[in-house]
Write a protein that holds these residues in place. Structure first.
Motif, PDB file in Angstrom:
ATOM      1  N   ASN A  77       0.850  -1.195   0.000  1.00 52.53           N
ATOM      2  CA  ASN A  77       0.000   0.000   0.000  1.00 52.53           C
ATOM      3  C   ASN A  77       0.878   1.234   0.000  1.00 52.53           C
ATOM      4  O   ASN A  77       2.101   1.150   0.194  1.00 52.53           O
ATOM      5  N   HIS A  93      -5.109   3.484   3.617  1.00 47.66           N
ATOM      6  CA  HIS A  93      -6.468   3.540   4.175  1.00 47.66           C
ATOM      7  C   HIS A  93      -7.395   4.417   3.338  1.00 47.66           C
ATOM      8  O   HIS A  93      -8.507   4.724   3.772  1.00 47.66           O
ATOM      9  N   ASN A  95      -8.954   5.082  -0.884  1.00 50.36           N
ATOM     10  CA  ASN A  95      -9.117   4.453  -2.193  1.00 50.36           C
ATOM     11  C   ASN A  95      -8.480   5.262  -3.313  1.00 50.36           C
ATOM     12  O   ASN A  95      -8.585   4.891  -4.476  1.00 50.36           O
ATOM     13  N   MET A 100      -3.357   3.000  -3.080  1.00 53.56           N
ATOM     14  CA  MET A 100      -3.474   1.686  -3.718  1.00 53.56           C
ATOM     15  C   MET A 100      -2.430   1.397  -4.789  1.00 53.56           C
ATOM     16  O   MET A 100      -2.121   0.243  -5.037  1.00 53.56           O
ATOM     17  N   TRP A 192     -10.710  -5.448  -9.920  1.00 53.21           N
ATOM     18  CA  TRP A 192     -11.464  -5.072  -8.734  1.00 53.21           C
ATOM     19  C   TRP A 192     -10.486  -4.906  -7.582  1.00 53.21           C
ATOM     20  O   TRP A 192      -9.844  -5.850  -7.152  1.00 53.21           O
ATOM     21  N   LEU A 193     -10.362  -3.678  -7.056  1.00 49.76           N
ATOM     22  CA  LEU A 193      -9.399  -3.396  -5.993  1.00 49.76           C
ATOM     23  C   LEU A 193     -10.007  -3.447  -4.602  1.00 49.76           C
ATOM     24  O   LEU A 193      -9.329  -3.757  -3.632  1.00 49.76           O
ATOM     25  N   SER A 194     -11.277  -3.086  -4.482  1.00 48.42           N
ATOM     26  CA  SER A 194     -11.961  -3.125  -3.191  1.00 48.42           C
ATOM     27  C   SER A 194     -13.455  -3.077  -3.453  1.00 48.42           C
ATOM     28  O   SER A 194     -13.884  -3.064  -4.606  1.00 48.42           O
ATOM     29  N   ALA A 195     -14.244  -3.031  -2.383  1.00 48.23           N
ATOM     30  CA  ALA A 195     -15.694  -2.962  -2.545  1.00 48.23           C
ATOM     31  C   ALA A 195     -16.118  -1.655  -3.200  1.00 48.23           C
ATOM     32  O   ALA A 195     -17.254  -1.535  -3.673  1.00 48.23           O
ATOM     33  N   GLU A 196     -15.196  -0.662  -3.231  1.00 46.99           N
ATOM     34  CA  GLU A 196     -15.565   0.654  -3.783  1.00 46.99           C
ATOM     35  C   GLU A 196     -14.788   1.045  -5.034  1.00 46.99           C
ATOM     36  O   GLU A 196     -15.017   2.108  -5.590  1.00 46.99           O
TER      37      GLU A 196
END
Length: 222
Positions: A77, A93, A95, A100, A192-196
């Motif tokens: 990160n 922490h 997006n 990222m 897809w990196l995260s839910a958002e």
């Protein structure tokens, strides 16, 4: 780690995972630097990491293993707090790209000579290293489940994987052809990196939310 290399039989395949705590908080002076003349903790930690990376490479060369070795030095990160992610926005922490998108150094004798010292600007995911390492080791890295998933129409509660022998396959892709520039194929048309967060075609980023760094940091500590 250096001792493990020195004691290894070069005729046997070797995999090493080394998670450097020395470049992570808490920022304490390493054992090799405990006097008043030492630089700031983060500088001393980076210098210590650099020194031991050199020791590791020297050990691989002395054992005659370096020419057949791939070294991947990667972050998980972006920097946080006093970390410098310029020119990217955000930090760990978040997006944003500063949280990222990170650099990775690929080295070792296994890297084709024509590519040494060059830059690869493709988009890869940390999960891609597993199937890539498996390919180089000559083993199957797909890890598909022995029990196939159900048709979504038959799934109970939205879970298409049933039973102890059924699980999702590996998301990562073998990226050695892209690293060696043998292929222009996009390993992840949709990443897809995260839910958002979703990356499309390695150039478009869809971000539907950005959590508070303070909230995410507190959640991680708990």
């Amino acid at each position: 780690t250096v001792e493990a290399v020195n004691n290894h039989d070069p005729s046997v395949p070797f995999f090493l995972y080394l998670p450097w705590q020395a470049t992570h908080s808490p920022y304490d002076l390493p054992p090799s630097c405990q006097n008043a003349s030492c630089p700031k903790p983060i500088q001393a930690m980076l210098a210590d990491t650099d020194r031991w990376t050199g020791e590791l490479v020297a050990a691989l060369k002395s054992k005659g293993m370096y020419d057949n070795t791939l070294i991947v030095y990667a972050a998980d990160n972006g920097g946080v707090g006093k970390g410098n992610n310029y020119p990217l926005r955000g930090e760990k922490h978040t997006n944003w790209q500063g949280g990222m998108r990170v650099n990775t150094i690929v080295s070792g004798g296994l890297v084709p000579e024509k590519l040494r010292g060059t830059t690869n600007s493709r988009y890869f995911h940390v999960a891609d290293w597993y199937p890539t390492f498996c390919r180089l080791a000559g083993v199957d890295g797909s890890d598909d489940p022995p029990v196939p998933p159900l048709d979504p129409a038959e799934a109970q509660g939205g879970d298409i994987y049933q039973g102890d022998l059924s699980y999702p396959p590996v998301d990562g892709k073998d990226i050695w052809p892209q690293i060696t520039e043998e292929s222009d194929e996009m390993p992840h048309p949709m990443l897809w990196l995260s839910a958002e967060v979703l990356i499309k075609d390695e150039q478009y980023k869809l971000m539907v939310a950005n959590p508070s760094p303070e909230t995410m940091s507190a959640a991680g500590e708990n």
